[in-house]
Design a protein around this motif. Structure first.
Motif, mmCIF file in Angstrom:
data_model
loop_
_atom_site.group_PDB
_atom_site.id
_atom_site.type_symbol
_atom_site.label_atom_id
_atom_site.label_comp_id
_atom_site.label_asym_id
_atom_site.label_seq_id
_atom_site.Cartn_x
_atom_site.Cartn_y
_atom_site.Cartn_z
ATOM 1 N N VAL A 147 -65.165 19.272 15.218
ATOM 2 C CA VAL A 147 -65.722 17.939 14.973
ATOM 3 C C VAL A 147 -66.546 17.524 16.179
ATOM 4 N N ALA A 148 -67.514 16.649 15.947
ATOM 5 C CA ALA A 148 -68.359 16.132 17.030
ATOM 6 C C ALA A 148 -68.681 14.675 16.753
ATOM 7 N N ALA A 149 -68.891 13.894 17.823
ATOM 8 C CA ALA A 149 -69.099 12.454 17.690
ATOM 9 C C ALA A 149 -70.557 12.034 17.835
ATOM 10 N N ASP A 150 -71.431 12.954 18.242
ATOM 11 C CA ASP A 150 -72.853 12.619 18.377
ATOM 12 C C ASP A 150 -73.680 13.897 18.318
ATOM 13 N N GLY A 151 -74.991 13.711 18.351
ATOM 14 C CA GLY A 151 -75.884 14.854 18.215
ATOM 15 C C GLY A 151 -75.769 15.862 19.328
ATOM 16 N N ASP A 152 -75.611 15.391 20.560
ATOM 17 C CA ASP A 152 -75.491 16.302 21.701
ATOM 18 C C ASP A 152 -74.247 17.171 21.585
ATOM 19 N N MET B 181 -76.320 7.834 14.788
ATOM 20 C CA MET B 181 -75.299 7.924 15.827
ATOM 21 C C MET B 181 -75.891 7.328 17.098
ATOM 22 N N PRO B 182 -75.431 6.129 17.486
ATOM 23 C CA PRO B 182 -76.022 5.393 18.607
ATOM 24 C C PRO B 182 -76.057 6.158 19.924
ATOM 25 N N LYS B 183 -75.001 6.911 20.220
ATOM 26 C CA LYS B 183 -74.949 7.642 21.477
ATOM 27 C C LYS B 183 -75.546 9.041 21.299
ATOM 28 N N VAL C 289 -69.777 16.141 11.893
ATOM 29 C CA VAL C 289 -70.442 15.348 12.927
ATOM 30 C C VAL C 289 -70.596 13.903 12.442
ATOM 31 N N ASP C 290 -69.884 12.977 13.106
ATOM 32 C CA ASP C 290 -69.976 11.557 12.767
ATOM 33 C C ASP C 290 -69.461 10.748 13.954
ATOM 34 N N ASP C 291 -70.097 9.619 14.239
ATOM 35 C CA ASP C 291 -69.692 8.846 15.409
ATOM 36 C C ASP C 291 -68.462 7.982 15.161
ATOM 37 N N HIS C 292 -68.016 7.874 13.914
ATOM 38 C CA HIS C 292 -66.822 7.083 13.599
ATOM 39 C C HIS C 292 -65.613 8.002 13.439
ATOM 40 N N ILE C 293 -64.605 7.778 14.268
ATOM 41 C CA ILE C 293 -63.429 8.646 14.237
ATOM 42 C C ILE C 293 -62.689 8.553 12.908
ATOM 43 N N GLY D 198 -78.975 12.263 14.122
ATOM 44 C CA GLY D 198 -78.756 13.398 13.242
ATOM 45 C C GLY D 198 -79.996 14.219 12.957
ATOM 46 N N ILE D 199 -81.134 13.565 12.819
ATOM 47 C CA ILE D 199 -82.365 14.293 12.508
ATOM 48 C C ILE D 199 -82.808 15.134 13.703
#
Length: 217
Positions: free
Chosen positions: A32-37, A57-59, A7-11, A63-64
């Motif tokens: 893989v995932a790009a945000d918490g949702d 992760m802005p969008k 899980v990370d917002d940077h590809i 993470g917490i």
């Protein structure tokens, strides 16, 4: 195989981690995932053994927050925080949310692999720097609460070096006497001074006198 969700917002980071970890040391990247949702949704679908979770992760959810929700739905899934934030505040919040580990993105690849394997076997993992800070805080708290004296929290080697310093020996002299490197002496000196709140050699001398550690016969 250890089944891991990244899980990370940077590809670029996700791709790099996937290339680094997949099919190595018994690790399989299952998603893989790009945000918490997205992390929450993917984790529910895939039930990974470990979620490698970014914090910022802005969008969507951070993470917490995602960690806290995931632990409610998937208590057996272990979460390893992988972040650029070397901060006690983030560390404590992550642990309170249910994370099993906390490691920096600047850590060597071998350290990341070790952290994943340790967490998979039910252990916890913190960065060495964070572990040291937590231990020092714990020892200071114990001392303040009267459970132990400042001298008792020192290791045997630290006690030995404290006395040598108080007697006026240089780091080089101590290293020769104990058959260790000067760098090792300096490390022990720094650690003992931090543990008992000393700032200089004169402070060490005064401390040794107060504790009755010097023999002037």
């Amino acid at each position: 195989m250890i089944r891991v969700l990244l899980v990370d917002d940077h590809i670029v980071v996700r791709t790099g981690l996937e290339l680094l970890l997949h099919e190595k040391n018994g690790i399989s990247i299952v998603g893989v995932a790009a945000d918490g949702d997205e992390a929450i949704q993917k984790a529910k679908e895939l039930t990974p053994d470990i979620v490698l979770m970014d914090l910022s992760m802005p969008k969507g959810k951070d993470g917490i927050t995602a960690t806290r929700i995931l632990k409610e739905y998937l208590p057996e899934t272990r979460i390893l925080i992988l972040t650029m934030h070397d901060s006690d505040e983030y560390l404590f919040r992550a642990i309170q949310a249910g994370a099993s580990g906390y490691i920096l993105k600047s850590a060597p690849h071998e350290e990341l692999l070790t952290a994943i394997q340790l967490i998979y076997t039910g252990n916890a993992y913190l960065t060495p720097a964070a572990t040291k800070r937590l231990m020092n805080e714990y020892l200071v708290k114990m001392q303040q609460e009267g459970h132990t004296s400042s001298y008792e929290i020192l290791s045997e080697r630290e006690k030995e070096i404290l006395v040598w310093i108080a007697r006026g020996y240089s780091n080089k002299d101590i290293a020769e006497q104990l058959v260790i490197s000067v760098k090792t002496v300096e490390t022990h000196k720094s650690n003992l001074m931090e543990k008992i709140g000393l700032r200089s050699r004169p402070d060490i001398v005064r401390y040794a006198l107060q504790k009755g550690l010097l023999d002037f016969e």
